[in-house]
Design a protein around this motif. Sequence first.
Motif, PDB file in Angstrom:
ATOM      1  N   ASN A  50       0.833  -1.207   0.000  1.00  0.00           N
ATOM      2  CA  ASN A  50       0.000   0.000   0.000  1.00  0.00           C
ATOM      3  C   ASN A  50       0.863   1.251   0.000  1.00  0.00           C
ATOM      4  O   ASN A  50       0.557   2.213  -0.702  1.00  0.00           O
ATOM      5  CB  ASN A  50      -0.937   0.020   1.208  1.00  0.00           C
ATOM      6  CG  ASN A  50      -2.119  -0.892   1.033  1.00  0.00           C
ATOM      7  OD1 ASN A  50      -2.460  -1.271  -0.081  1.00  0.00           O
ATOM      8  ND2 ASN A  50      -2.761  -1.236   2.135  1.00  0.00           N
ATOM      9  N   GLY A  51       1.928   1.254   0.777  1.00  0.00           N
ATOM     10  CA  GLY A  51       2.822   2.411   0.807  1.00  0.00           C
ATOM     11  C   GLY A  51       3.455   2.677  -0.551  1.00  0.00           C
ATOM     12  O   GLY A  51       3.542   3.821  -0.993  1.00  0.00           O
ATOM     13  N   GLY A  52       3.877   1.613  -1.220  1.00  0.00           N
ATOM     14  CA  GLY A  52       4.444   1.774  -2.553  1.00  0.00           C
ATOM     15  C   GLY A  52       3.424   2.290  -3.554  1.00  0.00           C
ATOM     16  O   GLY A  52       3.723   3.158  -4.383  1.00  0.00           O
ATOM     17  N   CYS A  53       2.214   1.769  -3.473  1.00  0.00           N
ATOM     18  CA  CYS A  53       1.160   2.231  -4.385  1.00  0.00           C
ATOM     19  C   CYS A  53       0.788   3.681  -4.102  1.00  0.00           C
ATOM     20  O   CYS A  53       0.521   4.446  -5.035  1.00  0.00           O
ATOM     21  CB  CYS A  53      -0.069   1.345  -4.269  1.00  0.00           C
ATOM     22  SG  CYS A  53       0.178  -0.316  -4.925  1.00  0.00           S
ATOM     23  N   TYR A  54       0.757   4.069  -2.839  1.00  0.00           N
ATOM     24  CA  TYR A  54       0.471   5.463  -2.505  1.00  0.00           C
ATOM     25  C   TYR A  54       1.530   6.382  -3.092  1.00  0.00           C
ATOM     26  O   TYR A  54       1.225   7.429  -3.633  1.00  0.00           O
ATOM     27  CB  TYR A  54       0.422   5.679  -0.996  1.00  0.00           C
ATOM     28  CG  TYR A  54      -0.728   5.051  -0.280  1.00  0.00           C
ATOM     29  CD1 TYR A  54      -1.917   4.761  -0.921  1.00  0.00           C
ATOM     30  CD2 TYR A  54      -0.629   4.724   1.064  1.00  0.00           C
ATOM     31  CE1 TYR A  54      -2.969   4.161  -0.253  1.00  0.00           C
ATOM     32  CE2 TYR A  54      -1.681   4.137   1.741  1.00  0.00           C
ATOM     33  CZ  TYR A  54      -2.845   3.861   1.082  1.00  0.00           C
ATOM     34  OH  TYR A  54      -3.869   3.288   1.752  1.00  0.00           O
ATOM     35  N   GLU A  55       2.781   5.957  -2.994  1.00  0.00           N
ATOM     36  CA  GLU A  55       3.873   6.786  -3.520  1.00  0.00           C
ATOM     37  C   GLU A  55       3.760   6.963  -5.023  1.00  0.00           C
ATOM     38  O   GLU A  55       3.923   8.064  -5.549  1.00  0.00           O
ATOM     39  CB  GLU A  55       5.225   6.158  -3.164  1.00  0.00           C
ATOM     40  CG  GLU A  55       6.404   6.972  -3.565  1.00  0.00           C
ATOM     41  CD  GLU A  55       6.467   8.311  -2.873  1.00  0.00           C
ATOM     42  OE1 GLU A  55       6.950   9.281  -3.507  1.00  0.00           O
ATOM     43  OE2 GLU A  55       6.074   8.415  -1.707  1.00  0.00           O
ATOM     44  N   ILE A  56       3.461   5.887  -5.716  1.00  0.00           N
ATOM     45  CA  ILE A  56       3.291   5.961  -7.176  1.00  0.00           C
ATOM     46  C   ILE A  56       2.095   6.839  -7.520  1.00  0.00           C
ATOM     47  O   ILE A  56       2.151   7.673  -8.434  1.00  0.00           O
ATOM     48  CB  ILE A  56       3.134   4.557  -7.768  1.00  0.00           C
ATOM     49  CG1 ILE A  56       4.440   3.784  -7.642  1.00  0.00           C
ATOM     50  CG2 ILE A  56       2.676   4.617  -9.231  1.00  0.00           C
ATOM     51  CD1 ILE A  56       4.322   2.310  -7.960  1.00  0.00           C
ATOM     52  N   LEU A  57       1.008   6.686  -6.779  1.00  0.00           N
ATOM     53  CA  LEU A  57      -0.198   7.464  -7.034  1.00  0.00           C
ATOM     54  C   LEU A  57       0.039   8.957  -6.777  1.00  0.00           C
ATOM     55  O   LEU A  57      -0.347   9.808  -7.598  1.00  0.00           O
ATOM     56  CB  LEU A  57      -1.340   6.966  -6.169  1.00  0.00           C
ATOM     57  CG  LEU A  57      -2.685   7.659  -6.351  1.00  0.00           C
ATOM     58  CD1 LEU A  57      -3.228   7.355  -7.744  1.00  0.00           C
ATOM     59  CD2 LEU A  57      -3.650   7.203  -5.304  1.00  0.00           C
ATOM     60  N   ILE A  58       0.677   9.278  -5.696  1.00  0.00           N
ATOM     61  CA  ILE A  58       0.936  10.680  -5.362  1.00  0.00           C
ATOM     62  C   ILE A  58       1.887  11.297  -6.398  1.00  0.00           C
ATOM     63  O   ILE A  58       1.705  12.433  -6.818  1.00  0.00           O
ATOM     64  CB  ILE A  58       1.501  10.810  -3.924  1.00  0.00           C
ATOM     65  CG1 ILE A  58       0.399  10.490  -2.923  1.00  0.00           C
ATOM     66  CG2 ILE A  58       2.040  12.201  -3.676  1.00  0.00           C
ATOM     67  CD1 ILE A  58       0.888  10.354  -1.502  1.00  0.00           C
ATOM     68  N   ALA A  59       2.887  10.528  -6.824  1.00  0.00           N
ATOM     69  CA  ALA A  59       3.826  11.044  -7.831  1.00  0.00           C
ATOM     70  C   ALA A  59       3.125  11.287  -9.161  1.00  0.00           C
ATOM     71  O   ALA A  59       3.418  12.253  -9.862  1.00  0.00           O
ATOM     72  CB  ALA A  59       4.985  10.085  -8.013  1.00  0.00           C
ATOM     73  N   SER A  60       2.175  10.419  -9.502  1.00  0.00           N
ATOM     74  CA  SER A  60       1.478  10.597 -10.777  1.00  0.00           C
ATOM     75  C   SER A  60       0.471  11.728 -10.728  1.00  0.00           C
ATOM     76  O   SER A  60       0.179  12.347 -11.759  1.00  0.00           O
ATOM     77  CB  SER A  60       0.786   9.299 -11.198  1.00  0.00           C
ATOM     78  OG  SER A  60      -0.284   9.011 -10.332  1.00  0.00           O
ATOM     79  N   LEU A  61      -0.071  12.041  -9.556  1.00  0.00           N
ATOM     80  CA  LEU A  61      -1.027  13.136  -9.423  1.00  0.00           C
ATOM     81  C   LEU A  61      -0.335  14.503  -9.346  1.00  0.00           C
ATOM     82  O   LEU A  61      -0.957  15.513  -9.604  1.00  0.00           O
ATOM     83  CB  LEU A  61      -1.909  12.948  -8.198  1.00  0.00           C
ATOM     84  CG  LEU A  61      -2.911  11.804  -8.266  1.00  0.00           C
ATOM     85  CD1 LEU A  61      -3.652  11.666  -6.944  1.00  0.00           C
ATOM     86  CD2 LEU A  61      -3.897  11.989  -9.406  1.00  0.00           C
ATOM     87  N   SER A  62       0.937  14.491  -8.994  1.00  0.00           N
ATOM     88  CA  SER A  62       1.656  15.782  -8.846  1.00  0.00           C
ATOM     89  C   SER A  62       2.041  16.360 -10.187  1.00  0.00           C
ATOM     90  O   SER A  62       2.261  15.755 -11.141  1.00  0.00           O
ATOM     91  CB  SER A  62       2.911  15.590  -8.023  1.00  0.00           C
ATOM     92  OG  SER A  62       2.580  15.156  -6.751  1.00  0.00           O
TER      93      SER A  62
END
Length: 62
Positions: A50-62
């Motif tokens: 989940n932490g890895g997916c959150y990081e990828i998601l946040i990076a893609s939304l930025s």
Amino acid sequence: MSDIFIAFLMLIDLAQFIYVIPLIFYEQKKKLPGFANGIIIAAGITFLFNGGCYEILIASLS
């Protein structure tokens, strides 16, 4: 909008925490330490994914 989405995703970890902690104590009380250790390992792996997916998601939304 994205802040609400991120907060919603973090609720997944909170929900996992709410059911995993009592389950661990219940299984240790029933003298099943191997099962309790398996729950801890599975919860840790889920937390890391989940932490890895959150990081990828946040990076893609930025």
